[in-house]
Design a protein around this motif. Sequence first.
Motif, PDB file in Angstrom:
ATOM      1  N   LEU A   1     -11.553   0.861   0.377  1.00  0.00           N
ATOM      2  CA  LEU A   1     -10.159   1.036   1.048  1.00  0.00           C
ATOM      3  C   LEU A   1     -10.321   0.597   2.408  1.00  0.00           C
ATOM      4  CD1 LEU A   1      -8.661   4.213  -0.036  1.00  0.00           C
ATOM      5  CD2 LEU A   1      -7.894   1.998  -0.580  1.00  0.00           C
ATOM      6  N   LEU A  51      -0.248   6.706   3.179  1.00  0.00           N
ATOM      7  CA  LEU A  51      -1.668   6.302   3.921  1.00  0.00           C
ATOM      8  C   LEU A  51      -1.422   5.357   4.948  1.00  0.00           C
ATOM      9  CD1 LEU A  51      -4.745   6.058   3.465  1.00  0.00           C
ATOM     10  CD2 LEU A  51      -4.455   4.294   1.862  1.00  0.00           C
ATOM     11  N   GLN A  80      -6.056   5.273  -3.052  1.00  0.00           N
ATOM     12  CA  GLN A  80      -5.193   5.489  -1.989  1.00  0.00           C
ATOM     13  C   GLN A  80      -4.580   6.674  -1.900  1.00  0.00           C
ATOM     14  OE1 GLN A  80      -2.428   2.016  -0.777  1.00  0.00           O
ATOM     15  NE2 GLN A  80      -3.256   1.058  -2.666  1.00  0.00           N
ATOM     16  N   GLY A 114       0.787  -1.098   0.070  1.00  0.00           N
ATOM     17  CA  GLY A 114      -0.064  -0.136   0.220  1.00  0.00           C
ATOM     18  C   GLY A 114       0.718   1.358  -0.007  1.00  0.00           C
ATOM     19  N   THR A 117      -3.971  -2.818  -4.053  1.00  0.00           N
ATOM     20  CA  THR A 117      -5.248  -1.969  -3.944  1.00  0.00           C
ATOM     21  C   THR A 117      -5.049  -0.773  -4.832  1.00  0.00           C
ATOM     22  OG1 THR A 117      -5.830  -2.789  -1.826  1.00  0.00           O
ATOM     23  CG2 THR A 117      -6.726  -0.867  -2.268  1.00  0.00           C
ATOM     24  N   ILE A 171      -2.633  -2.276   3.175  1.00  0.00           N
ATOM     25  CA  ILE A 171      -3.916  -1.744   2.473  1.00  0.00           C
ATOM     26  C   ILE A 171      -4.706  -2.829   1.898  1.00  0.00           C
ATOM     27  CG2 ILE A 171      -4.968   0.171   0.984  1.00  0.00           C
ATOM     28  CD1 ILE A 171      -3.535   0.920   3.738  1.00  0.00           C
ATOM     29  N   THR A 192      -4.557   2.142  -6.885  1.00  0.00           N
ATOM     30  CA  THR A 192      -3.229   3.366  -6.498  1.00  0.00           C
ATOM     31  C   THR A 192      -4.011   4.595  -6.367  1.00  0.00           C
ATOM     32  OG1 THR A 192      -1.716   2.027  -8.046  1.00  0.00           O
ATOM     33  CG2 THR A 192      -1.087   4.386  -7.272  1.00  0.00           C
ATOM     34  N   TRP A 231      -7.981  -1.980   5.689  1.00  0.00           N
ATOM     35  CA  TRP A 231      -6.486  -2.235   6.209  1.00  0.00           C
ATOM     36  C   TRP A 231      -6.349  -3.360   7.109  1.00  0.00           C
ATOM     37  CZ3 TRP A 231      -8.838   2.538   7.274  1.00  0.00           C
ATOM     38  CH2 TRP A 231      -9.339   2.706   8.781  1.00  0.00           C
TER      39      TRP A 231
END
Length: 406
Positions: free
Chosen positions: A256, A87, A285, A83, A280, A109, A282, A258
Amino acid sequence: MSADAMSAPLPPPPVWRLAQRMSRIKTSAVREILKVAERPDILSFAGGLPAPELFPLEAIAEAHAEALATEGRAALQYSTTEGFGPLREWICGHLQNRGRQSNADQVLITNGSQQGIDLVAKVLLDPGDLIIVENPSYLAALQTFGAYEARFATVGSDDQGMRTDDLERLLATHKPKLVYVVANFQNPKGTTLSLERRRELVRLAQQYRFLILEDDPYGELRFRGEHLPSLSAFDDEGVVVSLGTFSKTLAPGMRLGWVVGPRDFVRSLAIAKQSTDLHTATLAQRAVVKLLARFDYAAHLESLRPVYGERAQAMLDALQAHMPAGTQWTHPEGGMFLWVELPGGLDAQALLPKAVEQKVAFVPGAPFFANNPRPEFMRLNYSNRPPELITEGMRRLGAVIAAELG
């Protein structure tokens, strides 16, 4: 070849035999009901849907535009499986306020927290491994664990969440690899694991050496009572893996979420994710990082909570006003759901078509039970309707139940 043979119809294509584990994956009762409940004339309390009018639409649009304008080529390129670094750093800081100490290399992520459940199952479970869950528990988690051919043992729950005394008795004869729990505003019941039981659950995990998967999609949505720390706040031995998401606070369509856990375990999850989807999205994010830098996320959460609190109270008041005697329900302090026990041994699944005839929908409770399903329960969602429609929906539902009771 004869003319008859040439004109004969071709045989059907081969039917590929599905893996045996596919037979263990049950269709989601929620998703099937949504096919009916999405009709505009139905007052649906079935789906776990946040209120779309509360999505920060303009801020999300501006953040995507900024990400494309300032770093568009990177935002549209492949990225690392773990990820986007900024973030992951933000999530660490945010979780520190919730009692979880972590570093960015302990964060992965995911495509919503649902993928986190799947990755943990993929990495951890072998066929026949034992998982302990509350009965009832989150339906999509049960589907996922079942797909990996896990066995279930169940413990009861009450208004303070999972019964850790029942769990300890079970541990005397069972050796689970995993205990799955939604500690805050559990789906489907809406109940919360008490502070004492949080400590006790972590103690048991450390003593009996199993992993706790703490799923926390609703923790930011507390509208009454005091915030309780994450299970990980009591964990100094790496027995807790936590899941989180932006789906209930920003928008579910962004997908999104985690996972946070011990470094080596998260590394294993990242390897499993590589073979699943590489990484995930891009753009999503990077856009969320832009959003969080320019947008008061804490103030946004403060604006959500009273709205959901008002809707929960509207449903509680309407249940009190319109449900027949003997009906019982939970009293959530946050989240999106409450849990209703029908009177007189009524079967919620059998009741649903009659409710739909009266233009109201809910989710029958039986599919939420890993073992020994009970038909007399239903789950209601209050987050997706304004108070006046909640009141009308409960009036319709109460009339349907009263008619069945005669």
